[in-house]
Design a protein around this motif. Structure first.
Motif, short mmCIF file in Angstrom:
data_model
loop_
_atom_site.label_atom_id
_atom_site.label_comp_id
_atom_site.label_asym_id
_atom_site.label_seq_id
_atom_site.Cartn_x
_atom_site.Cartn_y
_atom_site.Cartn_z
N GLU A 1 0.83 -1.21 0.00
CA GLU A 1 0.00 0.00 0.00
C GLU A 1 0.86 1.26 0.00
OE1 GLU A 1 -2.31 -3.36 0.93
OE2 GLU A 1 -0.52 -2.64 1.98
N GLN A 2 2.12 1.13 0.42
CA GLN A 2 3.03 2.28 0.49
C GLN A 2 3.96 2.35 -0.72
OE1 GLN A 2 4.59 0.84 4.36
NE2 GLN A 2 4.23 2.92 5.11
N ALA A 3 3.66 1.61 -1.76
CA ALA A 3 4.57 1.48 -2.90
C ALA A 3 4.94 2.82 -3.53
CB ALA A 3 3.96 0.57 -3.96
N GLY A 4 4.08 3.81 -3.43
CA GLY A 4 4.34 5.09 -4.06
C GLY A 4 5.04 6.10 -3.16
N LYS A 5 5.61 5.66 -2.06
CA LYS A 5 6.22 6.59 -1.10
C LYS A 5 7.36 7.40 -1.72
CE LYS A 5 8.44 6.86 3.44
NZ LYS A 5 8.84 6.13 4.68
N GLN B 1 0.30 -8.05 -9.78
CA GLN B 1 -0.90 -8.43 -9.03
C GLN B 1 -1.26 -7.40 -7.98
OE1 GLN B 1 -0.14 -11.68 -5.93
NE2 GLN B 1 1.82 -11.68 -7.02
N PHE B 2 -0.35 -6.44 -7.73
CA PHE B 2 -0.58 -5.41 -6.73
C PHE B 2 -0.93 -4.10 -7.44
CE2 PHE B 2 2.42 -8.44 -4.90
CZ PHE B 2 1.72 -8.80 -3.74
N PRO B 3 -2.16 -3.59 -7.28
CA PRO B 3 -2.59 -2.37 -7.98
C PRO B 3 -1.70 -1.17 -7.71
CG PRO B 3 -4.48 -3.49 -7.00
CD PRO B 3 -3.25 -4.19 -6.49
N THR B 4 -1.15 -1.07 -6.50
CA THR B 4 -0.31 0.08 -6.19
C THR B 4 0.98 0.07 -7.00
OG1 THR B 4 0.55 -1.17 -4.29
CG2 THR B 4 -1.20 0.44 -3.86
#
Length: 341
Positions: free
Chosen positions: A266-270, A292-295
């Motif tokens: 969920e923090q992929a865009g940090k 597979q992970f939308p983020t």
């Protein structure tokens, strides 16, 4: 405890991120350039002081040496041939792991093919007289795979030489492996290795020029698994520290831990980045599975397909390291700098 140090009680994920592998044995046959043998084994006392400040001593130059996979690969191209190797060498489908470099895996004995797979019986049977591995932290026990429990057992069989990969740049690590290779009867002045050094220097300058040309390009380096992302801290990795020295703007993870900052998916865009390099070792999550992970899919660099490979275990001689730098340079040259704008 270094994030690179492993222990039998750690989960497999702990090993994947960078736990130390387990020690193994290798017979060193010192050769010069090509297949021509070097001078016979030296007689008289032999000593080498490693990067822990510890001195390994033998009555004569070691002829039977144990080496972690990447250490064995670093020595191999100088003519130092291990008879046994530990740590990741072969992939599940029988291919060669990145760490194994140019080692002929059919010509060496595997003491264990994973960080948590080490046979003391095979190790002892090879009657090793030296063990070589990498040092991944500030404590003497922060070694690829020689954990607090295993290290003392290995030390009872043969002395250990550990060369630092911790907060030191790539050329320095390469220099130390070259020094050890020569001490073990290898040839650092062969035509192949001289050319490799020249190629390495040129590749480095090409990367410096590319980084300057693409000023503003932000590069993010990471390891991924099903539980999240681990953002590399360049100061701790010899290759990334060197690329930064050459002018590449590599984003650094935060937090107080060595090597990585752990993030959830969920923090992929940090950390915004124009170019993302992902760990390509066989046990890291492949980019194809990251989708597979939308983020992950929403990251600007992913949308722009500005992605490349990286290994958390660098190659520690000029012959192995040069193609890696060349590939990175090509990525930088072809990258757009406005992805995060």
């Amino acid at each position: 405890m270094s994030v690179f140090q492993g222990a039998a009680g750690l989960s497999r994920r702990g090993f994947l991120i960078g736990a130390g592998g387990l020690a193994a044995t290798a017979v060193l046959t010192a050769c010069g350039s090509g297949d021509k043998p070097a001078a016979g084994a030296a007689t008289g006392p032999w000593e080498f002081t490693d990067d822990r400040g510890q001195k390994a001593s033998r009555d004569q130059r070691p002829a039977r040496v144990v080496a972690y996979a990447s250490s064995a690969a670093a020595l191999w191209d100088y003519g130092v041939r291990p008879a046994g190797v530990f740590g990741p060498q072969k992939t599940a489908d029988g291919g060669k792991e990145i760490q194994a470099g140019n080692i002929d895996l059919n010509a060496v004995t595997s003491i264990g093919n994973a960080w948590d797979d080490f046979s003391m019986e095979k190790f002892a049977a090879l009657k090793p007289d030296l063990v070589v591995t990498g040092l991944t932290g500030t404590k003497p026990t922060d070694m690829w795979v020689l954990t607090d429990d295993l290290g003392p057992k290995v030390q009872q069989v043969a002395p250990i030489v550990a060369l630092s990969e911790y907060k030191v740049t790539l050329p320095k690590v390469i220099e130390r492996y070259a020094q050890l290779a020569v001490a073990l009867g290898g040839d650092a002045d062969s035509a192949i290795m001289k050319q490799a050094k020249a190629d390495f220097d040129k590749a480095s300058e090409d990367l410096r020029a590319a980084a300057k040309e693409k000023a503003g390009l932000k590069v993010l380096v990471l390891y991924g698994d099903k539980d999240g992302l681990y953002i590399a801290k360049p100061d701790f990795f010899a290759d990334l520290a060197y690329y930064r020295e050459l002018g590449l703007d590599i984003v650094s993870g935060g937090g107080s831990e060595d090597y990585w900052e752990q993030l959830s998916w969920e923090q992929a865009g940090k950390y915004p980045a124009d170019l993302i390099l992902t760990d390509s070792r066989s046990y890291a999550l492949p980019r194809a599975q990251m989708t597979q992970f939308p983020t992950w899919n929403q990251l600007p660099a992913v949308k722009a397909n500005q992605l490349g490979d990286w290994s958390a275990e660098p190659r520690f001689n000029h012959l192995l390291a040069t193609p890696v730098i060349q590939k990175l340079t090509a990525l930088v040259k072809g990258a757009r700098t406005d992805i995060t704008a």
